[in-house]
Design a protein around this motif. Structure first.
Motif, PDB file in Angstrom:
ATOM      1  N   SER A   8       0.805  -1.211   0.000  1.00 17.53           N
ATOM      2  CA  SER A   8       0.000   0.000   0.000  1.00 17.53           C
ATOM      3  C   SER A   8       0.846   1.273   0.000  1.00 17.53           C
ATOM      4  O   SER A   8       0.340   2.357  -0.233  1.00 17.53           O
ATOM      5  N   ALA A   9       2.122   1.158   0.286  1.00 19.91           N
ATOM      6  CA  ALA A   9       3.000   2.329   0.310  1.00 19.91           C
ATOM      7  C   ALA A   9       3.449   2.658  -1.115  1.00 19.91           C
ATOM      8  O   ALA A   9       3.713   1.780  -1.919  1.00 19.91           O
ATOM      9  N   THR A  10       3.522   3.922  -1.410  1.00 23.01           N
ATOM     10  CA  THR A  10       4.008   4.318  -2.730  1.00 23.01           C
ATOM     11  C   THR A  10       5.504   4.561  -2.667  1.00 23.01           C
ATOM     12  O   THR A  10       6.044   4.899  -1.624  1.00 23.01           O
ATOM     13  N   ALA A  11       6.160   4.415  -3.783  1.00 18.94           N
ATOM     14  CA  ALA A  11       7.605   4.599  -3.835  1.00 18.94           C
ATOM     15  C   ALA A  11       8.011   6.002  -3.409  1.00 18.94           C
ATOM     16  O   ALA A  11       9.040   6.200  -2.781  1.00 18.94           O
ATOM     17  N   ASP A  12       7.176   6.993  -3.721  1.00 17.22           N
ATOM     18  CA  ASP A  12       7.489   8.372  -3.350  1.00 17.22           C
ATOM     19  C   ASP A  12       7.470   8.579  -1.843  1.00 17.22           C
ATOM     20  O   ASP A  12       8.147   9.456  -1.331  1.00 17.22           O
ATOM     21  N   ALA A  13       6.664   7.812  -1.114  1.00 16.52           N
ATOM     22  CA  ALA A  13       6.501   8.008   0.320  1.00 16.52           C
ATOM     23  C   ALA A  13       7.537   7.242   1.145  1.00 16.52           C
ATOM     24  O   ALA A  13       7.632   7.455   2.339  1.00 16.52           O
ATOM     25  N   LEU A  14       8.290   6.363   0.529  1.00 14.01           N
ATOM     26  CA  LEU A  14       9.236   5.542   1.274  1.00 14.01           C
ATOM     27  C   LEU A  14      10.497   6.305   1.632  1.00 14.01           C
ATOM     28  O   LEU A  14      11.051   7.045   0.826  1.00 14.01           O
ATOM     29  N   ARG A  15      10.936   6.086   2.858  1.00 15.22           N
ATOM     30  CA  ARG A  15      12.220   6.618   3.309  1.00 15.22           C
ATOM     31  C   ARG A  15      13.048   5.410   3.718  1.00 15.22           C
ATOM     32  O   ARG A  15      12.550   4.499   4.374  1.00 15.22           O
ATOM     33  N   TYR A  16      14.306   5.404   3.338  1.00 11.89           N
ATOM     34  CA  TYR A  16      15.181   4.282   3.648  1.00 11.89           C
ATOM     35  C   TYR A  16      16.137   4.657   4.762  1.00 11.89           C
ATOM     36  O   TYR A  16      16.692   5.757   4.775  1.00 11.89           O
ATOM     37  N   TYR A  17      16.319   3.728   5.704  1.00 15.97           N
ATOM     38  CA  TYR A  17      17.163   3.941   6.879  1.00 15.97           C
ATOM     39  C   TYR A  17      18.341   2.968   6.831  1.00 15.97           C
ATOM     40  O   TYR A  17      18.155   1.784   6.544  1.00 15.97           O
ATOM     41  N   PRO A  18      19.544   3.448   7.149  1.00 15.84           N
ATOM     42  CA  PRO A  18      20.720   2.567   7.101  1.00 15.84           C
ATOM     43  C   PRO A  18      20.774   1.609   8.289  1.00 15.84           C
ATOM     44  O   PRO A  18      20.450   1.974   9.419  1.00 15.84           O
ATOM     45  N   VAL A  19      21.212   0.392   7.996  1.00 22.08           N
ATOM     46  CA  VAL A  19      21.485  -0.604   9.018  1.00 22.08           C
ATOM     47  C   VAL A  19      22.868  -0.285   9.587  1.00 22.08           C
ATOM     48  O   VAL A  19      23.714   0.301   8.907  1.00 22.08           O
ATOM     49  N   TYR A  62      22.679   0.619  18.061  1.00 27.07           N
ATOM     50  CA  TYR A  62      22.058   1.908  18.394  1.00 27.07           C
ATOM     51  C   TYR A  62      21.343   1.889  19.741  1.00 27.07           C
ATOM     52  O   TYR A  62      20.401   2.639  19.958  1.00 27.07           O
ATOM     53  N   GLY A  63      21.777   1.024  20.658  1.00 24.77           N
ATOM     54  CA  GLY A  63      21.191   0.980  21.994  1.00 24.77           C
ATOM     55  C   GLY A  63      20.319  -0.243  22.207  1.00 24.77           C
ATOM     56  O   GLY A  63      20.431  -1.236  21.491  1.00 24.77           O
ATOM     57  N   THR A  64      19.452  -0.147  23.193  1.00 21.44           N
ATOM     58  CA  THR A  64      18.566  -1.252  23.553  1.00 21.44           C
ATOM     59  C   THR A  64      17.134  -0.854  23.231  1.00 21.44           C
ATOM     60  O   THR A  64      16.703   0.244  23.581  1.00 21.44           O
ATOM     61  N   SER A  65      16.412  -1.741  22.551  1.00 26.41           N
ATOM     62  CA  SER A  65      15.055  -1.418  22.114  1.00 26.41           C
ATOM     63  C   SER A  65      14.207  -2.679  22.026  1.00 26.41           C
ATOM     64  O   SER A  65      14.716  -3.754  21.729  1.00 26.41           O
ATOM     65  N   ASN A  66      12.906  -2.521  22.279  1.00 25.63           N
ATOM     66  CA  ASN A  66      11.956  -3.616  22.039  1.00 25.63           C
ATOM     67  C   ASN A  66      11.133  -3.346  20.784  1.00 25.63           C
ATOM     68  O   ASN A  66      10.154  -4.024  20.513  1.00 25.63           O
ATOM     69  N   ILE A  67      11.537  -2.337  20.005  1.00 27.31           N
ATOM     70  CA  ILE A  67      10.831  -2.001  18.763  1.00 27.31           C
ATOM     71  C   ILE A  67      11.386  -2.842  17.618  1.00 27.31           C
ATOM     72  O   ILE A  67      12.608  -2.960  17.463  1.00 27.31           O
ATOM     73  N   TRP A  68      10.477  -3.398  16.834  1.00 31.25           N
ATOM     74  CA  TRP A  68      10.845  -4.177  15.655  1.00 31.25           C
ATOM     75  C   TRP A  68      10.254  -3.521  14.421  1.00 31.25           C
ATOM     76  O   TRP A  68       9.088  -3.120  14.416  1.00 31.25           O
ATOM     77  N   ASP A  69      11.077  -3.371  13.393  1.00 34.27           N
ATOM     78  CA  ASP A  69      10.693  -2.695  12.162  1.00 34.27           C
ATOM     79  C   ASP A  69      10.233  -3.698  11.113  1.00 34.27           C
ATOM     80  O   ASP A  69      10.968  -4.638  10.800  1.00 34.27           O
ATOM     81  N   ASN A  70       9.044  -3.492  10.583  1.00 36.82           N
ATOM     82  CA  ASN A  70       8.536  -4.319   9.494  1.00 36.82           C
ATOM     83  C   ASN A  70       9.094  -3.756   8.190  1.00 36.82           C
ATOM     84  O   ASN A  70       8.797  -2.623   7.824  1.00 36.82           O
ATOM     85  N   ILE A  71       9.945  -4.548   7.516  1.00 42.07           N
ATOM     86  CA  ILE A  71      10.611  -4.069   6.298  1.00 42.07           C
ATOM     87  C   ILE A  71      10.027  -4.680   5.026  1.00 42.07           C
ATOM     88  O   ILE A  71      10.389  -4.270   3.930  1.00 42.07           O
ATOM     89  N   ASP A  72       9.160  -5.652   5.173  1.00 41.23           N
ATOM     90  CA  ASP A  72       8.460  -6.277   4.051  1.00 41.23           C
ATOM     91  C   ASP A  72       7.433  -7.222   4.655  1.00 41.23           C
ATOM     92  O   ASP A  72       7.413  -7.438   5.868  1.00 41.23           O
ATOM     93  N   SER A  73       6.588  -7.788   3.836  1.00 41.60           N
ATOM     94  CA  SER A  73       5.557  -8.680   4.326  1.00 41.60           C
ATOM     95  C   SER A  73       6.190  -9.865   5.068  1.00 41.60           C
ATOM     96  O   SER A  73       6.958 -10.625   4.481  1.00 41.60           O
ATOM     97  N   GLY A  74       5.910  -9.972   6.377  1.00 43.95           N
ATOM     98  CA  GLY A  74       6.454 -11.062   7.178  1.00 43.95           C
ATOM     99  C   GLY A  74       7.944 -10.959   7.453  1.00 43.95           C
ATOM    100  O   GLY A  74       8.576 -11.966   7.755  1.00 43.95           O
ATOM    101  N   GLU A  75       8.503  -9.754   7.376  1.00 39.09           N
ATOM    102  CA  GLU A  75       9.945  -9.565   7.616  1.00 39.09           C
ATOM    103  C   GLU A  75      10.177  -8.425   8.600  1.00 39.09           C
ATOM    104  O   GLU A  75       9.750  -7.294   8.365  1.00 39.09           O
ATOM    105  N   TYR A  76      10.872  -8.743   9.700  1.00 38.46           N
ATOM    106  CA  TYR A  76      11.129  -7.782  10.768  1.00 38.46           C
ATOM    107  C   TYR A  76      12.615  -7.767  11.129  1.00 38.46           C
ATOM    108  O   TYR A  76      13.273  -8.807  11.099  1.00 38.46           O
TER     109      TYR A  76
END
Length: 95
Positions: A8-19, A62-76
């Motif tokens: 549902s996301a458009t290519a224009d709206a995506l922002r990419y973050y470095p690992v 980048y520290g300690t976190s319990n947040i998980w990023d969804n980067i694709d369908s079924g991928e965190y």
């Protein structure tokens, strides 16, 4: 389509973050270390974050976190290894 799903996301709206530098990051099937590894991102990868979920707490580059990023369908990936510029949520919660 669910709001926030990769399709549902458009290519224009995506922002990419470095690992984190020099890290080959495990991509898991859900938001936690108890989920299976589905692939591994190469060092230097950048990811789009579609939504975020609470999950297993991880200490990473980048520290300690319990947040998980969804980067694709079924991928965190753990947010502790993604440079989002924030210690909190930067995207809507998955679900």
């Amino acid at each position: 389509m669910a709001l926030g799903s990769p399709a549902s996301a458009t290519a224009d709206a995506l922002r990419y973050y470095p690992v984190a530098p020099a890290v080959q990051l495990n991509v898991r099937s859900g938001p936690g270390t108890g989920y299976s590894v589905v692939r591994q991102l190469p060092a230097g990868a950048k990811v789009a974050i579609f939504c975020q979920s609470p999950g297993t707490t991880v200490s990473g580059y980048y520290g300690t976190s319990n947040i998980w990023d969804n980067i694709d369908s079924g991928e965190y990936v753990s947010d502790a290894y993604v440079n989002t510029g924030s210690d909190g949520y930067i995207a809507e919660r998955c679900g």
